[in-house]
Design a protein around this motif. Sequence first.
Motif, short mmCIF file in Angstrom:
data_model
loop_
_atom_site.label_atom_id
_atom_site.label_comp_id
_atom_site.label_asym_id
_atom_site.label_seq_id
_atom_site.Cartn_x
_atom_site.Cartn_y
_atom_site.Cartn_z
N UNK A 52 0.80 -1.23 0.00
CA UNK A 52 0.00 0.00 0.00
C UNK A 52 0.83 1.28 0.00
N UNK A 53 1.99 1.23 0.67
CA UNK A 53 2.81 2.44 0.83
C UNK A 53 4.28 2.13 0.54
N UNK A 54 4.54 1.72 -0.69
CA UNK A 54 5.90 1.22 -1.01
C UNK A 54 7.00 2.27 -0.84
N UNK A 55 6.65 3.54 -1.00
CA UNK A 55 7.70 4.56 -0.86
C UNK A 55 8.17 4.62 0.60
N UNK A 56 7.21 4.46 1.51
CA UNK A 56 7.57 4.49 2.93
C UNK A 56 8.44 3.29 3.30
N UNK A 57 8.04 2.12 2.85
CA UNK A 57 8.84 0.95 3.24
C UNK A 57 10.20 0.95 2.54
N UNK A 58 10.25 1.56 1.33
CA UNK A 58 11.57 1.69 0.69
C UNK A 58 12.47 2.56 1.56
N UNK A 59 11.91 3.63 2.09
CA UNK A 59 12.69 4.50 2.97
C UNK A 59 13.10 3.76 4.24
N UNK A 60 12.16 2.99 4.80
CA UNK A 60 12.47 2.23 6.02
C UNK A 60 13.65 1.28 5.78
N UNK A 61 13.70 0.72 4.59
CA UNK A 61 14.77 -0.22 4.25
C UNK A 61 16.11 0.45 4.01
N UNK A 62 16.11 1.77 3.96
CA UNK A 62 17.37 2.50 3.75
C UNK A 62 17.79 3.31 4.98
N UNK A 63 17.02 3.18 6.06
CA UNK A 63 17.41 3.85 7.31
C UNK A 63 18.61 3.09 7.88
N UNK A 64 19.72 3.75 8.09
CA UNK A 64 20.90 3.12 8.71
C UNK A 64 21.22 1.79 8.06
N UNK A 65 21.20 0.74 8.88
CA UNK A 65 21.40 -0.62 8.40
C UNK A 65 20.40 -1.51 9.12
N UNK A 66 20.48 -2.82 8.91
CA UNK A 66 19.49 -3.72 9.53
C UNK A 66 19.37 -3.55 11.05
#
Lengths: 289, 739
Positions: free
Chosen positions: A91-105
């Motif tokens: 539903x909100x792929x731009x948000x989760x893309x950003x979440x996946x690029x915050x810092x590291x795992x």
Amino acid sequence: MRGDAASMTLLRAKSAADALRLRARNPAALPLAGGTDLMVHWNAGLLNGRTVLDISAVKDWRRIKVGKDGAEVGALATHAALLRQPAVVAGWPLLTAACGLVGGPQIQARGTLGGNIANASPAGDTFPPLAVYEARVRVASSAGSRELAFSEVFTGVKKTSLKPDELIESIYLPRPAKPARQLFRKVGTRAAQAISKTMAAGLLWLDKKGAVGELRFALGSMAPTVRRLRKAEQAVRGRKLDRETIDLAVKLLASDVSPIDDIRSTRLYRLRAAENIFRGFLEGRLEGV
Amino acid sequence: MRSVGANARRKEGPEKVGGTAQYIDDYDIPGALFGVSVRSQVPAGRIKAVHFDPAFPWQECVVADARDIPGQNVVRLLGDDQPLLADGVIRHPFEPVLLVAHPDRATAWRALKHVRLEVEPEEPVFTMEDSLAKKRVIWGEDNVFKTITIKKGDCAAALAAAPVVVEGTYSVPHQEQAYIENQGMAAWFEGETLVVMGSLQCPYYVHKALQPIFALPPEKVRVLHCVTGGGFGGKEEYPNMLGGHAALLALKAKRPVKMIYDRLEDMLATTKRHPAVVRHRTGLTKDGRLLAQEIDIVMDGGAYMTLSPVVLSRGILHATGPYECPAVSVTARAVATNTPPNGAFRGFGAPQTLFAIEMHWEKIAAVLKKDSLELRRANAVKIGSVLATGQVLKESVSAAEVLEKTVKRVGWDKTKKAHARWNADAKKPTLRGLGLALVHHGAGFTGNGEDYLKSRAGVAVDRAGRVRVLAGSTEMGQGATSTLAQIVADALELPYDAVSVERPDTAKVPDSGPTVASRTTMVVGGLLRRAALDLKTALEAGGKLRGPAAFKAAAKRLCGTAPERRFLADYHRAAGSSFDDKNYVGDAYGCYGYAACAVELEVDKATYEVKLLRVVTAQDVGKAVNPGVVEGQIVGGSVQALGWALLENCVYKDGALQNPRLTDYVIPTALDVPDIDVIVVENPYSNGPFGAKGVGEMPMDVPGPAVAAALLAATGVLFTFLPILPERIQEALCSQEAA
């Protein structure tokens, strides 16, 4: 490590009500959610003598509820938790893309969406997507709760419009109509564990004739707070994305941002990279996440 | 049985993987105080007064300054110019002035906020140009730590007669070692003996430096090595300073003192790679054969001499690159600035000058309209070539081999053609390029350095037949312990697990020299092999040893009534080799390693970000004693060099680093580099153990210029400096567009 735990006071909230009560009594306390930014300051000794309000155990604020019209994301939902929810990714792929690029795992596993917002860094990775999704932020105090449009949350570098007795409870994401094009792009100092030099999130809807129904485009790290390109968005509404319209929109970009020279990049680089990304999006060359 | 050539299990692996390895801060030293440093905030000036905030409980602290030093206020290295604590004069930002110790670590840190230095500022000198122009004399008579020249043939005449002359200026910046464990040392007195323990590369350097400070004879100073989390040269000389500080506080407090820097202090105060500016004027034939190389090198040493003269020496000796030229004239100077002293860093001057010569080939190629690969092929050294110092290369020369292996693996012509097609397509989001560099790296200490060191190393065998390696060489993650044990095991025809390695402790091991200069395997390994062979001869006095039982019996017989017997070997220069270190004539190094690297990358047209697509490197190490360790060194060194080339940006203002955090000083993570495709070449060196000639530093020399060459291929811009940040690419491409 210059942090001196013995000089600090730690308050631990067991429930949402407990958190708000403690918050009301200790308005100077620093809320601790994931601690990914707080611990950096602690290490440098900048929090010595301070009171910290640990809200990380408040389960109610960790929930993610996805409905037909939108999603309610608890302030303490971590970036990793959002990435694990297929309904949020869809539903909100731009948000989760950003979440996946915050810092590291590791940072993603501890850092929270609410903490990211409350921290109010100009380089907050989730902000451009939250801005184009027109998220609403629910804040609460022991006296009650209220809702803020995402655009009303930030008032400056590391500053929000939250009152001293308020805490972020949840973030509401309205479900957008299916866009014709969408984009998230983070330009960091390296591939991971990077602070953004510039970031872009875009949503574009076209009408039946192929003219712009609505454009939403937001940039991060380009001003004291995340910025929507209001002038460009306005200028392209109802127009076909021809050369002239695109040139005009790109030209207007600079008037909605104020990038600076700093330790990580230059004003000119930020501006040029953001313009290139914006142009690529409008021309249909750059899209996706 | 043979372990040389096999991936023997790392001796220190289990304790590191299992989390039981003891780093200096893991030692709980009973009664120890924690020490911190009060540092100058200005680059230059005179200390007028020190103000202690009366509100702070100073009575709980031990405070030491220059007046507490019982001997000389110096950090002894090549010169005696650097004080242990500033005595009246400030010469760089973050120069240590006072030391404070307190039982509680947080209180010790807090003390720093309650002491203020009153300093009358003086006009600082920050740049190499200002230093050379003597804007103000801040060191010696002319701000120059050292000048070195090399002459071969008549360079001026050769340049005047050359059909083609190409000039270029190249510059490289500071670099932070960024070892994972910050600097840390502890010190205490046992009776009259000073004991210092910590994270360090060179126990005997610290041993030597502490003696004048405390007016102690060598036998009253003991230095112990702890498990060390990386060094890269950063722990070559700085532990002399930090060890001296901890010991001075311990002397005054009459208690043990531990000092552990945090990342901020470590990055602000400790040494970095020397920045350098290198100018080339090169004469060539029209088809690209070298006729004359005129080179001028200036390096920024910072406020004190530290190791600058020897960094400069290695720099100048690599300045011509691995190429033969009939006429050469090189001048090199290291100058003083009011910045924290620069020091040892993997490569030690060579990456600076090799970047320049390799980029200069790209410039020459553009002028001559030739492929730089062809120019390198035509000029690379081979057996019989004569270097600028007159050194004749007699063996183990692999410049052509590493070059051809790299070019073949990367598919030079095919890849270049594919890039030309890609770049011609305006729809592609990136520009692609392929670049190449070729280097040599002198193994071991420069010139007569090994003769001055007089290294000694050996092996001990006890009555139970257990063998121990005795060397001052330190393990800091590079695999020295395992490599040395493998060499000894094979010399003695023992299984690898039968050989242990003594912890470096100046009370227990001989001085096998510093753990630097890619010398441990080649030089110390060579001494150990000789010592082990002596032991074997002694054990075999009663006949050939067959099996472990016979070895044990022979050891018992050899030891007699003693608990153990030691066999030590001393360094001797190879016969027929000599070096004149006044005129820089002769055999600068016993042997050279050779490396080539090809980098394929793409530049994002929208964001100017660089993505590395492929890194291929062939490196001749003589013999890979432990292939896994060798590959680890090549991969790690390559990544460190790629970081220097593309990401790592030391920003200075008023002589002080502005980004002393790993958030803003950006080193590569595993996501920023592709798998490094390593080709190990083994062209043996007759004086190295099993043919080995060192590997630690060479990987740092070669990727930088290969990256810049690839960016030239992708964008048409010759970047003559590092780091090549997206901001610099944007500037260059936008001004290209405008023009």
